[in-house]
Design a protein around this motif. Structure first.
Motif, PDB file in Angstrom:
ATOM      1  N   GLU B  85       0.807  -1.228   0.000  1.00  0.00           N
ATOM      2  CA  GLU B  85       0.000   0.000   0.000  1.00  0.00           C
ATOM      3  C   GLU B  85       0.839   1.276   0.000  1.00  0.00           C
ATOM      4  O   GLU B  85       0.278   2.384  -0.072  1.00  0.00           O
ATOM      5  N   ASP B  86       2.162   1.126   0.093  1.00  0.00           N
ATOM      6  CA  ASP B  86       3.030   2.298   0.044  1.00  0.00           C
ATOM      7  C   ASP B  86       3.290   2.756  -1.393  1.00  0.00           C
ATOM      8  O   ASP B  86       3.866   3.833  -1.608  1.00  0.00           O
ATOM      9  N   SER B  87       2.873   1.966  -2.355  1.00  0.00           N
ATOM     10  CA  SER B  87       3.062   2.341  -3.760  1.00  0.00           C
ATOM     11  C   SER B  87       2.341   3.649  -4.056  1.00  0.00           C
ATOM     12  O   SER B  87       1.233   3.880  -3.593  1.00  0.00           O
ATOM     13  N   GLY B  88       2.993   4.480  -4.838  1.00  0.00           N
ATOM     14  CA  GLY B  88       2.402   5.762  -5.200  1.00  0.00           C
ATOM     15  C   GLY B  88       3.485   6.718  -5.661  1.00  0.00           C
ATOM     16  O   GLY B  88       4.636   6.330  -5.844  1.00  0.00           O
ATOM     17  N   VAL B  89       3.096   7.960  -5.838  1.00  0.00           N
ATOM     18  CA  VAL B  89       4.053   8.994  -6.226  1.00  0.00           C
ATOM     19  C   VAL B  89       4.286   9.893  -5.022  1.00  0.00           C
ATOM     20  O   VAL B  89       3.328  10.408  -4.431  1.00  0.00           O
ATOM     21  N   TYR B  90       5.540  10.069  -4.681  1.00  0.00           N
ATOM     22  CA  TYR B  90       5.930  10.895  -3.537  1.00  0.00           C
ATOM     23  C   TYR B  90       6.482  12.214  -4.057  1.00  0.00           C
ATOM     24  O   TYR B  90       7.460  12.244  -4.799  1.00  0.00           O
ATOM     25  N   PHE B  91       5.818  13.287  -3.659  1.00  0.00           N
ATOM     26  CA  PHE B  91       6.220  14.626  -4.085  1.00  0.00           C
ATOM     27  C   PHE B  91       6.883  15.362  -2.931  1.00  0.00           C
ATOM     28  O   PHE B  91       6.483  15.240  -1.777  1.00  0.00           O
ATOM     29  N   CYS B  92       7.861  16.152  -3.295  1.00  0.00           N
ATOM     30  CA  CYS B  92       8.491  17.058  -2.349  1.00  0.00           C
ATOM     31  C   CYS B  92       8.239  18.479  -2.844  1.00  0.00           C
ATOM     32  O   CYS B  92       8.155  18.728  -4.056  1.00  0.00           O
ATOM     33  N   ALA B  93       8.077  19.412  -1.919  1.00  0.00           N
ATOM     34  CA  ALA B  93       7.916  20.816  -2.278  1.00  0.00           C
ATOM     35  C   ALA B  93       8.713  21.662  -1.304  1.00  0.00           C
ATOM     36  O   ALA B  93       8.883  21.278  -0.139  1.00  0.00           O
ATOM     37  N   GLY B 102       8.662  19.342  -6.751  1.00  0.00           N
ATOM     38  CA  GLY B 102       9.550  18.531  -7.561  1.00  0.00           C
ATOM     39  C   GLY B 102       8.746  17.617  -8.467  1.00  0.00           C
ATOM     40  O   GLY B 102       7.521  17.550  -8.365  1.00  0.00           O
ATOM     41  N   PRO B 103       9.430  16.870  -9.339  1.00  0.00           N
ATOM     42  CA  PRO B 103       8.744  16.007 -10.311  1.00  0.00           C
ATOM     43  C   PRO B 103       8.167  14.737  -9.704  1.00  0.00           C
ATOM     44  O   PRO B 103       7.388  14.043 -10.353  1.00  0.00           O
ATOM     45  N   GLY B 104       8.553  14.431  -8.463  1.00  0.00           N
ATOM     46  CA  GLY B 104       8.017  13.244  -7.813  1.00  0.00           C
ATOM     47  C   GLY B 104       8.884  12.008  -7.997  1.00  0.00           C
ATOM     48  O   GLY B 104       9.678  11.927  -8.932  1.00  0.00           O
ATOM     49  N   THR B 105       8.728  11.069  -7.072  1.00  0.00           N
ATOM     50  CA  THR B 105       9.327   9.741  -7.176  1.00  0.00           C
ATOM     51  C   THR B 105       8.193   8.742  -7.214  1.00  0.00           C
ATOM     52  O   THR B 105       7.366   8.701  -6.306  1.00  0.00           O
ATOM     53  N   ARG B 106       8.163   7.947  -8.270  1.00  0.00           N
ATOM     54  CA  ARG B 106       7.140   6.896  -8.372  1.00  0.00           C
ATOM     55  C   ARG B 106       7.670   5.647  -7.708  1.00  0.00           C
ATOM     56  O   ARG B 106       8.659   5.065  -8.151  1.00  0.00           O
ATOM     57  N   LEU B 107       7.039   5.237  -6.621  1.00  0.00           N
ATOM     58  CA  LEU B 107       7.444   4.046  -5.875  1.00  0.00           C
ATOM     59  C   LEU B 107       6.468   2.917  -6.161  1.00  0.00           C
ATOM     60  O   LEU B 107       5.248   3.093  -6.009  1.00  0.00           O
TER      61      LEU B 107
END
Lengths: 116, 110
Positions: B85-93, B102-107
């Motif tokens: 369930e941790d899958s997703g896109v992680y954004f930093c600002a 930022g463009p995000g990290t797809r996990l």
């Protein structure tokens, strides 16, 4: 606490047609309102923001939005869309805090698809 | 001026493994935020740093997530052990007033 509802998950539209992407919010405190856009394979980019003052806000790329406090809405509009406007659009709010953005609460996003 | 950068852009790991995401904010921005978007859901706030201090971590899902911001510069978000369930896109600002993303990290956790 705040919440944001974007009423349409997908909006298909023909090129040069007008478009409106709807956003409603709820909050027990004063808020700042934002629209962000995410183009394919890119990060979020701020389109426009409402902090105070005039309720009609103009942003980049010909977009504008109107803050309606009585209807708790902040709908995004563009009179004539281009193919390049195809993207996902996010409405967001934050608690008003002296002009500085706080933690953002986002809607689920609206995918705008512009067809030739 | 360089924008917010995130590394990696994409990570695929197996359930139970550890992953560390990195965010480099815009120089001079004291505020740094992490957000996450799980597929089909809205982008949700995780936590907020002011310089090296955690201002608000109310959005962190559980204690498998650990965020740090060394010296008030870059930040890391570690997930250990990762779950499906941790899958997703992680954004930093980062921000001074306005947040720049930022463009995000797809996990992807398999």
């Amino acid at each position: 606490a705040q919440s944001v509802t974007q009423l349409d998950s997908q909006v298909p539209v023909f090129e040069e047609a007008p478009v409106e992407l709807r956003c409603n919010y709820s909050s027990s405190v004063s808020v700042y309102l934002f629209w962000y856009v995410q183009y394919p394979n890119q990060g979020l980019q701020l389109l426009l923001k409402y902090l105070s003052g005039s309720t009609l806000v103009k942003g980049i790329n010909g977009f504008e939005a109107e803050f309606n406090k009585s209807q708790t809405s902040f709908h995004l509009r563009k009179p004539s869309v281009h193919i390049s406007d195809t993207a996902e659009y996010f409405c967001a709010v934050s608690a008003a805090a002296g002009g500085s953005q706080g933690n953002l609460i986002f809607g689920k996003g609206t995918k705008l698809s512009v067809k030739p | 001026e360089a924008g917010v950068t995130q590394f990696p852009s994409h990570s695929v790991i197996e359930k139970g493994q550890t992953v560390t995401l990195r965010c480099d904010p815009i120089s001079g921005h004291d505020n740094l935020y992490w957000y996450r978007r799980v597929m089909g859901k809205e982008i949700k706030f995780l936590l907020h740093f002011v310089k090296e201090s955690k201002q608000d971590e109310s959005g962190m899902p559980n204690n498998r997530f650990l965020a740090e911001r060394t010296g008030g510069t870059y930040s890391t978000l570690k997930v250990q052990p990762a779950e499906l369930e941790d899958s997703g896109v992680y954004f930093c600002a980062s921000s001074f007033y306005e947040q720049y993303f930022g463009p995000g990290t797809r996990l992807t956790v398999t």
